[in-house]
Design a protein around this motif. Sequence first.
Motif, short mmCIF file in Angstrom:
data_model
loop_
_atom_site.label_atom_id
_atom_site.label_comp_id
_atom_site.label_asym_id
_atom_site.label_seq_id
_atom_site.Cartn_x
_atom_site.Cartn_y
_atom_site.Cartn_z
N LYS A 109 0.95 -1.21 -0.11
CA LYS A 109 -0.14 -0.04 -0.07
C LYS A 109 0.91 1.33 0.02
N LYS A 128 1.69 5.01 -0.22
CA LYS A 128 0.88 6.57 0.12
C LYS A 128 1.34 7.57 -0.77
N ASP A 168 -2.90 5.07 -1.33
CA ASP A 168 -3.90 5.79 -0.19
C ASP A 168 -3.51 7.20 -0.24
N ASN A 172 -5.08 9.63 1.59
CA ASN A 172 -5.30 10.43 2.84
C ASN A 172 -5.70 11.72 2.44
N GLU A 197 -7.55 4.67 -1.88
CA GLU A 197 -7.93 4.86 -0.94
C GLU A 197 -8.33 6.46 -0.65
N ASP A 247 -12.14 6.00 3.87
CA ASP A 247 -11.44 5.59 5.10
C ASP A 247 -11.81 6.66 6.16
N GLU A 248 -11.15 7.79 5.87
CA GLU A 248 -11.22 8.60 7.04
C GLU A 248 -12.19 8.89 7.88
N ASN A 302 -12.87 1.33 4.44
CA ASN A 302 -12.06 0.62 5.34
C ASN A 302 -12.52 0.76 6.57
N LYS A 336 -11.53 0.42 10.73
CA LYS A 336 -10.34 -0.03 11.67
C LYS A 336 -11.02 -0.10 12.93
MG MG Z 1 -6.27 5.18 4.72
#
Ligand code: MG
Length: 334
Positions: free
Chosen positions: A147, A149, A173, A175, A199, A224-225, A244, A246
Amino acid sequence: MDLRYESFELKLKETFSISRSSIDTKKVVYVKIDEGIGEVSPSTFYGESEGTVKAALELFRNELGNDPFAIEGVLEKINSRIAGNFSAKAGIDLALHDLIGKRLNQPVHKLLGISKKEIETSYTIGLDTIRKMQEKVKEASGFLVYKVKVGVENDLKIVEAVREITDAKIRLDANCGWDLKEALKKLKILEKFDIELIEQPVQPENLEDLRIIRENTDIPVFVDEWVMTSRDIPQYMGKVDGINIKLMKCGGIREALRMIYTARACNLKVMIGCMVESSVGISAAAQISPLVDYADLDGNLLISNDPYSGPELRNGKWILNDLPGLGIKKGSIV
Ligand code: MG
């Protein structure tokens, strides 16, 4: 039940950078309920810290009761004490699952009816110079998926350089590091590098931007976030390809299971990810990882002083063990 907790500073093997931040250490809190152990890895991005976690745990102390098997009731009580604080809540959820497993002498995955015991994980390549990112891929050569970034100015060059040296699968990702225009332009170019998924290409608030991005690229789009609990999922139906999950974002195993079922009902794919955390948190996530489509469980691989050990990593896959509870042992295997 008796609640204790202690802080511990995890040390990163190397500075870990994403598009908005960099860290060298990470403070976690181990939560102990009788003989059960859980981990809290708070994130300032979600307004949590060692201090807020300890304050929340004190609020939860009187809500635990005497029966670890009444976990749904306990979680309902701690949820009604305070909103948010999901990593602190995850600490309680994880410790209770570990405790239940230990009392019954069974691993959590087995108690949840999960028979598959291995799951491929990605290994995260944090932002760095292009040469350093290539070196990181080479050093972690056993993985089947990386993965990478992105979300910075030279990220097309980063992906090209990583693709040059590996045939493994690559996930990206950003972000939230791109805007709509940049995302559309970059993803068109990135398609030729055989990317498994992207992502959080843009800020999560604008669902319409995500929908436009998804319609204009062949690369599956994940969020995700701000997908924290099951309630956040339905709004993304038809707008993205997956979410995603977590444990530290959602409050633990119980809510993660609800998220998996909710995502399935909304026709969304599911990834399970992690924070920088030790083998307690990673082993907990690994227990339910056979239920999802993609795992990104490498937080414990990025640190040099893991006080626990969990599942075995073999050829880029986590192999779940049969230890009772979360499947962890005190003492590092590294
Ligand atoms: Mg992420």
